[in-house]
Design a protein around this motif. Structure first.
Motif, mmCIF file in Angstrom:
data_model
loop_
_atom_site.group_PDB
_atom_site.id
_atom_site.type_symbol
_atom_site.label_atom_id
_atom_site.label_comp_id
_atom_site.label_asym_id
_atom_site.label_seq_id
_atom_site.Cartn_x
_atom_site.Cartn_y
_atom_site.Cartn_z
ATOM 1 N N ASN A 1 0.844 -1.192 0.000
ATOM 2 C CA ASN A 1 0.000 0.000 0.000
ATOM 3 C C ASN A 1 0.880 1.243 0.000
ATOM 4 O O ASN A 1 1.683 1.427 0.904
ATOM 5 C CB ASN A 1 -0.897 -0.036 1.241
ATOM 6 C CG ASN A 1 -1.852 1.126 1.311
ATOM 7 O OD1 ASN A 1 -1.721 2.109 0.583
ATOM 8 N ND2 ASN A 1 -2.828 1.008 2.189
ATOM 9 N N ASN B 1 0.167 4.141 0.748
ATOM 10 C CA ASN B 1 -0.207 5.053 1.827
ATOM 11 C C ASN B 1 0.266 4.584 3.194
ATOM 12 O O ASN B 1 -0.037 5.199 4.206
ATOM 13 C CB ASN B 1 -1.725 5.269 1.846
ATOM 14 C CG ASN B 1 -2.188 5.963 0.583
ATOM 15 O OD1 ASN B 1 -1.541 6.890 0.107
ATOM 16 N ND2 ASN B 1 -3.282 5.504 0.022
ATOM 17 N N THR B 2 1.010 3.479 3.227
ATOM 18 C CA THR B 2 1.541 2.961 4.470
ATOM 19 C C THR B 2 2.842 3.682 4.794
ATOM 20 O O THR B 2 3.730 3.788 3.955
ATOM 21 C CB THR B 2 1.821 1.443 4.341
ATOM 22 O OG1 THR B 2 0.602 0.787 4.018
ATOM 23 C CG2 THR B 2 2.377 0.890 5.637
ATOM 24 N N LYS B 3 2.939 4.183 6.034
ATOM 25 C CA LYS B 3 4.184 4.828 6.446
ATOM 26 C C LYS B 3 5.254 3.774 6.624
ATOM 27 O O LYS B 3 5.032 2.736 7.220
ATOM 28 C CB LYS B 3 3.999 5.572 7.779
ATOM 29 C CG LYS B 3 3.293 6.870 7.645
ATOM 30 C CD LYS B 3 3.297 7.603 8.975
ATOM 31 C CE LYS B 3 2.581 8.917 8.862
ATOM 32 N NZ LYS B 3 2.575 9.636 10.143
ATOM 33 N N ARG B 4 6.418 4.069 6.076
ATOM 34 C CA ARG B 4 7.552 3.172 6.204
ATOM 35 C C ARG B 4 8.686 3.901 6.901
ATOM 36 O O ARG B 4 8.872 5.095 6.723
ATOM 37 C CB ARG B 4 8.022 2.722 4.828
ATOM 38 C CG ARG B 4 6.953 2.002 4.060
ATOM 39 C CD ARG B 4 7.521 1.248 2.903
ATOM 40 N NE ARG B 4 6.625 0.710 1.929
ATOM 41 C CZ ARG B 4 5.471 0.122 2.112
ATOM 42 N NH1 ARG B 4 4.984 0.005 3.294
ATOM 43 N NH2 ARG B 4 4.768 -0.364 1.126
ATOM 44 N N THR C 1 5.114 8.150 3.869
ATOM 45 C CA THR C 1 4.472 7.391 2.802
ATOM 46 C C THR C 1 5.190 7.717 1.495
ATOM 47 O O THR C 1 5.958 8.678 1.410
ATOM 48 C CB THR C 1 2.987 7.773 2.665
ATOM 49 O OG1 THR C 1 2.911 9.152 2.262
ATOM 50 C CG2 THR C 1 2.217 7.561 3.961
ATOM 51 N N THR C 2 4.926 6.935 0.481
ATOM 52 C CA THR C 2 5.500 7.206 -0.834
ATOM 53 C C THR C 2 5.078 8.585 -1.319
ATOM 54 O O THR C 2 5.887 9.339 -1.874
ATOM 55 C CB THR C 2 5.058 6.121 -1.842
ATOM 56 O OG1 THR C 2 5.466 4.853 -1.346
ATOM 57 C CG2 THR C 2 5.652 6.361 -3.213
#
Length: 90
Positions: free
Chosen positions: A3, A5-8, A52-53
């Motif tokens: 996803n 929108n997932t913070k990495r 997020t991306t």
């Protein structure tokens, strides 16, 4: 598929963002406004390396670097004090 929108957590991201922002002599508030992100989102990125991306894209564009440079995948070829949009030797 992951996803976007997932913070990495990106190791070293916070230090790079902060250094680039300070080299351009802009505050978190100004940087966040120019990037179109909230101040807490930019602060999370600087303090914890979380983004997020989409956030990475917006911050990289605002600071005038590529995502690869921002995340440390490739070394920054131009000086950190280069003006936004200046790609130096790229």
């Amino acid at each position: 598929m992951s996803n976007p929108n997932t913070k990495r957590n990106v190791p070293g991201l916070g230090e790079r963002v902060r250094a680039l922002r300070k080299a351009r002599n802009i505050s978190q508030q100004v940087c966040a406004t120019r990037a179109g992100v909230s101040i807490p989102r930019l602060a999370d990125c600087e303090r914890h390396g979380l983004a997020t991306t989409e956030t990475l894209n917006l911050i990289a564009r605002t600071l005038g670097v590529t995502i690869d440079e921002l995340t440390g995948r490739v070394p920054r070829l131009a000086t950190a004090a280069a003006t936004p949009g200046d790609k130096g030797a790229l």
